[in-house]
Write a protein that holds these residues in place. Sequence first.
Motif, PDB file in Angstrom:
ATOM      1  N   UNK A 486       0.854  -1.186   0.000  1.00 20.79           N
ATOM      2  CA  UNK A 486       0.000   0.000   0.000  1.00 20.79           C
ATOM      3  C   UNK A 486       0.885   1.230   0.000  1.00 20.79           C
ATOM      4  N   UNK A 487       0.299   2.360  -0.374  1.00 15.82           N
ATOM      5  CA  UNK A 487       1.086   3.578  -0.542  1.00 15.82           C
ATOM      6  C   UNK A 487       0.370   4.742   0.120  1.00 15.82           C
ATOM      7  N   UNK A 488       1.082   5.500   0.987  1.00 14.40           N
ATOM      8  CA  UNK A 488       0.482   6.715   1.562  1.00 14.40           C
ATOM      9  C   UNK A 488       0.495   7.841   0.537  1.00 14.40           C
ATOM     10  N   UNK A 489      -0.491   7.847  -0.314  1.00 16.22           N
ATOM     11  CA  UNK A 489      -0.513   8.788  -1.436  1.00 16.22           C
ATOM     12  C   UNK A 489      -0.566  10.237  -0.974  1.00 16.22           C
ATOM     13  N   UNK A 490      -1.170  10.481   0.178  1.00 12.68           N
ATOM     14  CA  UNK A 490      -1.264  11.856   0.674  1.00 12.68           C
ATOM     15  C   UNK A 490       0.119  12.443   0.950  1.00 12.68           C
ATOM     16  N   UNK A 491       1.051  11.592   1.443  1.00 13.44           N
ATOM     17  CA  UNK A 491       2.382  12.074   1.788  1.00 13.44           C
ATOM     18  C   UNK A 491       3.145  12.496   0.531  1.00 13.44           C
ATOM     19  N   UNK A 492       3.091  11.694  -0.509  1.00  5.13           N
ATOM     20  CA  UNK A 492       3.783  12.025  -1.743  1.00  5.13           C
ATOM     21  C   UNK A 492       3.073  13.135  -2.504  1.00  5.13           C
ATOM     22  N   UNK A 493       1.775  13.224  -2.375  1.00  8.09           N
ATOM     23  CA  UNK A 493       1.041  14.277  -3.081  1.00  8.09           C
ATOM     24  C   UNK A 493       1.455  15.653  -2.578  1.00  8.09           C
ATOM     25  N   UNK A 494       1.657  15.774  -1.277  1.00 13.28           N
ATOM     26  CA  UNK A 494       2.086  17.066  -0.726  1.00 13.28           C
ATOM     27  C   UNK A 494       3.449  17.467  -1.286  1.00 13.28           C
ATOM     28  N   UNK A 495       4.363  16.490  -1.437  1.00 14.19           N
ATOM     29  CA  UNK A 495       5.700  16.779  -1.971  1.00 14.19           C
ATOM     30  C   UNK A 495       5.613  17.133  -3.440  1.00 14.19           C
ATOM     31  N   UNK A 496       4.807  16.391  -4.198  1.00 18.70           N
ATOM     32  CA  UNK A 496       4.678  16.652  -5.635  1.00 18.70           C
ATOM     33  C   UNK A 496       4.065  18.018  -5.898  1.00 18.70           C
ATOM     34  N   UNK A 497       3.143  18.406  -5.084  1.00 15.34           N
ATOM     35  CA  UNK A 497       2.474  19.685  -5.308  1.00 15.34           C
ATOM     36  C   UNK A 497       3.419  20.861  -5.099  1.00 15.34           C
ATOM     37  N   UNK A 498       4.378  20.692  -4.185  1.00 18.84           N
ATOM     38  CA  UNK A 498       5.321  21.785  -3.927  1.00 18.84           C
ATOM     39  C   UNK A 498       6.468  21.800  -4.933  1.00 18.84           C
ATOM     40  N   UNK A 499       6.825  20.648  -5.467  1.00 22.59           N
ATOM     41  CA  UNK A 499       7.929  20.537  -6.428  1.00 22.59           C
ATOM     42  C   UNK A 499       7.448  19.696  -7.610  1.00 22.59           C
ATOM     43  N   UNK A 500       6.793  20.327  -8.519  1.00 23.00           N
ATOM     44  CA  UNK A 500       6.094  19.578  -9.552  1.00 23.00           C
ATOM     45  C   UNK A 500       7.033  18.859 -10.518  1.00 23.00           C
ATOM     46  N   UNK A 517     -11.101   0.048  -3.169  1.00 23.99           N
ATOM     47  CA  UNK A 517     -10.447   1.301  -2.785  1.00 23.99           C
ATOM     48  C   UNK A 517      -9.212   1.561  -3.650  1.00 23.99           C
ATOM     49  N   UNK A 518      -8.455   0.496  -3.951  1.00 23.35           N
ATOM     50  CA  UNK A 518      -7.271   0.663  -4.802  1.00 23.35           C
ATOM     51  C   UNK A 518      -7.681   1.140  -6.187  1.00 23.35           C
ATOM     52  N   UNK A 519      -8.755   0.545  -6.695  1.00 21.34           N
ATOM     53  CA  UNK A 519      -9.212   0.923  -8.035  1.00 21.34           C
ATOM     54  C   UNK A 519      -9.723   2.351  -8.074  1.00 21.34           C
ATOM     55  N   UNK A 520     -10.268   2.802  -6.967  1.00 21.95           N
ATOM     56  CA  UNK A 520     -10.866   4.132  -6.976  1.00 21.95           C
ATOM     57  C   UNK A 520      -9.887   5.237  -6.582  1.00 21.95           C
ATOM     58  N   UNK A 521      -8.886   4.934  -5.722  1.00 21.34           N
ATOM     59  CA  UNK A 521      -7.979   5.989  -5.244  1.00 21.34           C
ATOM     60  C   UNK A 521      -6.550   5.847  -5.799  1.00 21.34           C
ATOM     61  N   UNK A 522      -5.930   4.680  -5.595  1.00 30.65           N
ATOM     62  CA  UNK A 522      -4.535   4.520  -6.012  1.00 30.65           C
ATOM     63  C   UNK A 522      -4.391   4.620  -7.519  1.00 30.65           C
ATOM     64  N   UNK A 523      -5.319   4.001  -8.233  1.00 33.08           N
ATOM     65  CA  UNK A 523      -5.264   4.067  -9.698  1.00 33.08           C
ATOM     66  C   UNK A 523      -5.394   5.510 -10.168  1.00 33.08           C
ATOM     67  N   UNK A 524      -6.317   6.239  -9.602  1.00 30.21           N
ATOM     68  CA  UNK A 524      -6.504   7.624 -10.006  1.00 30.21           C
ATOM     69  C   UNK A 524      -5.281   8.481  -9.637  1.00 30.21           C
ATOM     70  N   UNK A 549      -2.745   0.150 -12.741  1.00 29.90           N
ATOM     71  CA  UNK A 549      -3.117   1.182 -13.707  1.00 29.90           C
ATOM     72  C   UNK A 549      -4.293   0.748 -14.579  1.00 29.90           C
ATOM     73  N   UNK A 550      -4.527  -0.558 -14.728  1.00 27.32           N
ATOM     74  CA  UNK A 550      -5.573  -1.059 -15.614  1.00 27.32           C
ATOM     75  C   UNK A 550      -6.782  -1.610 -14.852  1.00 27.32           C
ATOM     76  N   UNK A 551      -6.899  -1.392 -13.566  1.00 28.11           N
ATOM     77  CA  UNK A 551      -8.017  -1.920 -12.781  1.00 28.11           C
ATOM     78  C   UNK A 551      -9.356  -1.321 -13.248  1.00 28.11           C
ATOM     79  N   UNK A 552     -10.392  -2.192 -13.344  1.00 24.93           N
ATOM     80  CA  UNK A 552     -11.747  -1.771 -13.688  1.00 24.93           C
ATOM     81  C   UNK A 552     -12.567  -1.791 -12.405  1.00 24.93           C
ATOM     82  N   UNK A 553     -12.939  -0.610 -11.930  1.00 18.99           N
ATOM     83  CA  UNK A 553     -13.602  -0.541 -10.640  1.00 18.99           C
ATOM     84  C   UNK A 553     -14.979  -1.204 -10.678  1.00 18.99           C
ATOM     85  N   UNK A 554     -15.602  -1.321 -11.850  1.00 15.86           N
ATOM     86  CA  UNK A 554     -16.911  -1.975 -11.914  1.00 15.86           C
ATOM     87  C   UNK A 554     -16.783  -3.473 -11.665  1.00 15.86           C
ATOM     88  N   UNK A 555     -15.591  -4.011 -12.008  1.00 15.41           N
ATOM     89  CA  UNK A 555     -15.363  -5.424 -11.733  1.00 15.41           C
ATOM     90  C   UNK A 555     -14.801  -5.643 -10.339  1.00 15.41           C
TER      91      UNK A 555
END
Length: 616
Positions: A486-500, A517-524, A549-555
């Motif tokens: 699993x990946x704490x996406x919030x932590x990396x998002x804060x860094x990416x936003x400051x240094x694009x 949850x992975x299909x809906x958040x991590x994939x996005x 990257x190829x997950x289908x959330x409907x499935x």
Amino acid sequence: MSAMLLAVALSALLAGCAGQQGQQADAQVPVAVPPAVPQVQGGPQGGPQGAPPSAPQGASQGTPLGAPSGAAVATPSLTPAPVAPAVVAPDTNLGPSASATSAPVPPPPAPEGGPPQPQPSASTTATATPGTPAGASASEMPEQAEQAAEEDPEEEEQPACVHVPRELCPPANELCRCLLVNGTSTGVCCDVTSVLQLKESLNCQSLGSNITALHARNITLHSLDVSVLNLTKLHLPQLESLAITDGHIVELKGNLEARNLACLNLSSNSLISVSNSTFASLHSLQNLDLSGNEFRHLIHLNSSVPEFQLDVSRNDKLSCESIWDLIKHSSQFTANLQFRHENNTHCLASRSFHWFNSTDRMSLSSLMVLNKLEQECPRGESEPCICRTAMLDMILKKTPKYSFSVDCSNKRLTKLPATLPKNTISLNISSNKISDLQELSINANYESIREFFADDNQITSITALEGSTFIENFVILSLRSNNITSLPTYMLSNVFNRNWDEKIVRLGLNRFKCDCSTAQSTKMWLNANYKHIPDYNEVLCENMREKVFELDQYKVCTVQSDWTDYVYYLVAAEVMLLILLISKVSYDYWVFKTAGYLPWPASKMPKLPCDWVFES
């Protein structure tokens, strides 16, 4: 009577004229003060200690080797007079203008018939720089010596080596090219063009056999076999200083059997190679000057002194690998290897590029930094890591600042190294068994890390990096082929936003736990930050053969059926049966009241024991 008075007056007049001429002649004789004139304790009447007060007019006189023809020399006393020790100084020998002090020499003899030459007074300084004008005052010479010391303070710390100035060489018309410097145990040989001439000159009577220092200048030989010194009358075990400078020698070979030799100066020749046997017996050597030559490679030394000083400056063709090997080998024979004139010492370092080879000129100070880097480089379980220079920051009027990269890949490490060289900006710990990144967050040695490669390890999470200096300043974070689920996406998002545009994170070949949850958040999140994650399409799922990257959330978001899904149907069926039962009972009751009999299902049912109550 008048004639007699006239004769006396005439003789007095002639005596006065003769006295004035003698004084003028005395004034015209220059008092040469050569470099490094020692203080000579004068006996009575200014002569050497132990000399007679005066010499008879008709005493026999001799002319020393190299003295001008007809120069009168006072006959030495039969009683040996104490001689001041030879004054020697470090041999810089950086060319014709180099500052060097020489062995002591006596003042030039007075012309025949003139008054005795004055000896140096007790206030005369024994050290002078070359180029001091003849007849310079004693007060001027200390000032020049002090000025020379200020210009090159490094020379004060170097061991003393004898360097005889050119002025003391034998005259060009002398057959013997060697002589003993008067009042010292120092010999000098000059302008030798053959081995035979050198051997014969070293056997000259004027040189002596008990010398402790020898300086050979301007030897013109393609190959010089130093073992020729073993065949002369010199007592080599007494030799403490040997200088062969300012010549044209390409090769030096032979064994030099001078066991007590402390200083060897081979500067300002054309030397390319020296045989291994030349230095084999020099176990007491502590100062070696190889400056101003054409060396490409250096040989190993066998000296066993606690501190060894080496000068390899002005060797423009010297290989850095050769100096590097010598530095490593030096730990076997000396506790401390010091280089003189580091600012004038450079070497050639070959570096391979993609399609061509380039040779860079590196300073000795840079090479010493690499030596220190190797000592501070961490060790793995099986072998040391590899440390290299990664960057050089050069700021005007400031010391160059080096940055380093450390490669500890495939070293069987189970945890991060506890120490790193200062200013380490890149660390590679790939292909190990490391599972914890806590050291990267709390250890001060990791504050300068900008590139971190930890591929093919056993890392399960990066949450330990949250709030650390590294996560704020990193440029590359490579965590491919680990056990991250699993990946704490919030932590990396804060860094990416400051240094694009700066941060790069590699997560390929990690297997995430894929769910809705992975299909809906991590994939996005991967889709939104694909510029920072170049291998986003290689992040896999652990519980299915899919890429995140190829997950289908409907499935992925559909839930599998189980027995609880049929409860609602059972309840509905029971309700329907209850309704039917109530309807049937109501119908039977209505039929019984209107027709007087029970319907077929009820009339065919067997009577119960309690039915007699209801019979009429």
